[in-house]
Design a protein around this motif. Structure first.
Motif, short mmCIF file in Angstrom:
data_model
loop_
_atom_site.label_atom_id
_atom_site.label_comp_id
_atom_site.label_asym_id
_atom_site.label_seq_id
_atom_site.Cartn_x
_atom_site.Cartn_y
_atom_site.Cartn_z
N ILE A 157 -15.44 4.61 4.74
CA ILE A 157 -14.27 5.14 5.42
C ILE A 157 -13.30 4.02 5.79
O ILE A 157 -12.09 4.14 5.59
N ARG A 158 -13.83 2.90 6.32
CA ARG A 158 -12.97 1.77 6.66
C ARG A 158 -12.25 1.25 5.42
O ARG A 158 -11.06 0.93 5.46
N ALA A 159 -12.98 1.15 4.31
CA ALA A 159 -12.38 0.64 3.07
C ALA A 159 -11.29 1.59 2.57
O ALA A 159 -10.21 1.14 2.17
N LEU A 160 -11.56 2.89 2.60
CA LEU A 160 -10.54 3.86 2.16
C LEU A 160 -9.31 3.79 3.05
O LEU A 160 -8.18 3.78 2.56
N ARG A 161 -9.53 3.73 4.35
CA ARG A 161 -8.41 3.66 5.29
C ARG A 161 -7.56 2.42 5.02
O ARG A 161 -6.33 2.49 4.99
N ALA A 162 -8.20 1.27 4.78
CA ALA A 162 -7.48 0.03 4.52
C ALA A 162 -6.70 0.11 3.21
O ALA A 162 -5.55 -0.35 3.13
N GLU A 163 -7.30 0.70 2.18
CA GLU A 163 -6.62 0.80 0.89
C GLU A 163 -5.44 1.76 0.94
O GLU A 163 -4.40 1.52 0.34
N ILE A 164 -5.58 2.84 1.68
CA ILE A 164 -4.47 3.79 1.84
C ILE A 164 -3.31 3.10 2.56
O ILE A 164 -2.16 3.19 2.13
N ALA A 165 -3.63 2.38 3.63
CA ALA A 165 -2.58 1.67 4.38
C ALA A 165 -1.94 0.57 3.54
O ALA A 165 -0.72 0.40 3.57
N ALA A 166 -2.74 -0.15 2.77
CA ALA A 166 -2.22 -1.25 1.95
C ALA A 166 -1.22 -0.75 0.91
O ALA A 166 -0.31 -1.48 0.52
N ARG A 167 -1.39 0.49 0.51
CA ARG A 167 -0.48 1.07 -0.49
C ARG A 167 0.70 1.81 0.16
O ARG A 167 1.54 2.37 -0.52
N GLY A 168 0.72 1.82 1.49
CA GLY A 168 1.82 2.46 2.20
C GLY A 168 1.83 3.97 2.07
O GLY A 168 2.87 4.60 2.19
N LEU A 169 0.65 4.54 1.83
CA LEU A 169 0.55 6.00 1.69
C LEU A 169 0.16 6.64 3.01
O LEU A 169 -0.51 6.02 3.84
N THR A 170 0.55 7.87 3.18
CA THR A 170 0.06 8.64 4.32
C THR A 170 -1.16 9.44 3.85
O THR A 170 -1.37 9.64 2.65
N GLN A 171 -1.94 9.89 4.80
CA GLN A 171 -3.09 10.72 4.45
C GLN A 171 -2.64 12.01 3.77
O GLN A 171 -3.29 12.49 2.84
N LEU A 172 -1.51 12.55 4.20
CA LEU A 172 -0.98 13.77 3.59
C LEU A 172 -0.59 13.52 2.13
O LEU A 172 -0.85 14.36 1.26
N GLU A 173 0.01 12.35 1.85
CA GLU A 173 0.34 12.01 0.46
C GLU A 173 -0.92 11.92 -0.39
O GLU A 173 -0.93 12.37 -1.54
N VAL A 174 -1.96 11.34 0.17
CA VAL A 174 -3.23 11.25 -0.56
C VAL A 174 -3.77 12.65 -0.84
O VAL A 174 -4.21 12.94 -1.95
N ASP A 175 -3.71 13.52 0.17
CA ASP A 175 -4.14 14.91 -0.03
C ASP A 175 -3.42 15.54 -1.22
O ASP A 175 -4.05 16.11 -2.11
N HIS A 176 -2.10 15.43 -1.22
CA HIS A 176 -1.30 16.06 -2.28
C HIS A 176 -1.60 15.44 -3.65
O HIS A 176 -1.82 16.17 -4.62
N ARG A 177 -1.61 14.12 -3.72
CA ARG A 177 -1.84 13.44 -5.00
C ARG A 177 -3.24 13.68 -5.54
O ARG A 177 -3.45 13.70 -6.75
N ALA A 178 -4.21 13.86 -4.64
CA ALA A 178 -5.60 14.08 -5.05
C ALA A 178 -5.89 15.56 -5.28
O ALA A 178 -6.99 15.92 -5.72
N GLY A 179 -4.93 16.42 -4.97
CA GLY A 179 -5.14 17.86 -5.13
C GLY A 179 -6.07 18.42 -4.07
O GLY A 179 -6.77 19.41 -4.29
N LEU A 180 -6.05 17.81 -2.89
CA LEU A 180 -6.90 18.27 -1.78
C LEU A 180 -6.07 19.12 -0.84
O LEU A 180 -4.85 19.02 -0.81
N GLY A 181 -6.74 19.92 -0.06
CA GLY A 181 -6.04 20.73 0.93
C GLY A 181 -5.46 19.84 2.02
O GLY A 181 -5.99 18.76 2.31
#
Length: 87
Positions: A21-45
């Motif tokens: 979880i820490r690694a995912l959180r760091a990688e999402i932040a490093a790419r300047g993405l929001t969690q909502l953007e990750v949801d949409h791009r990954a096809g998640l709810g």
């Protein structure tokens, strides 16, 4: 197996999950993405990524892979730093 052994195994698994979880959180932040953007791009709810990163949902491996695909990362296996005896 003893109760103490079961607790130690469970704590070890929780520790590894928190590392992921820490690694995912760091990688999402490093790419300047929001969690909502990750949801949409990954096809998640909506809110799925947030629930995972806040420990409210345990992701299936295919969900982790979809998030990793968004982050252009691969899942890799490596030896543990400390070897735990098989139980």
């Amino acid at each position: 197996r003893t109760h103490q052994s079961d607790q130690k195994t469970a704590l070890s698994r929780i520790g590894r999950a928190k590392n992921l979880i820490r690694a995912l959180r760091a990688e999402i932040a490093a790419r300047g993405l929001t969690q909502l953007e990750v949801d949409h791009r990954a096809g998640l709810g909506e809110g799925h990524c947030s629930a995972i990163l806040n420990g409210k949902r345990i992701p299936k491996i295919d969900t982790v892979q979809r998030i990793l695909d968004v982050l252009a990362l691969d899942l890799a296996f490596a030896p543990r730093e400390t070897v735990e005896p098989p139980q």
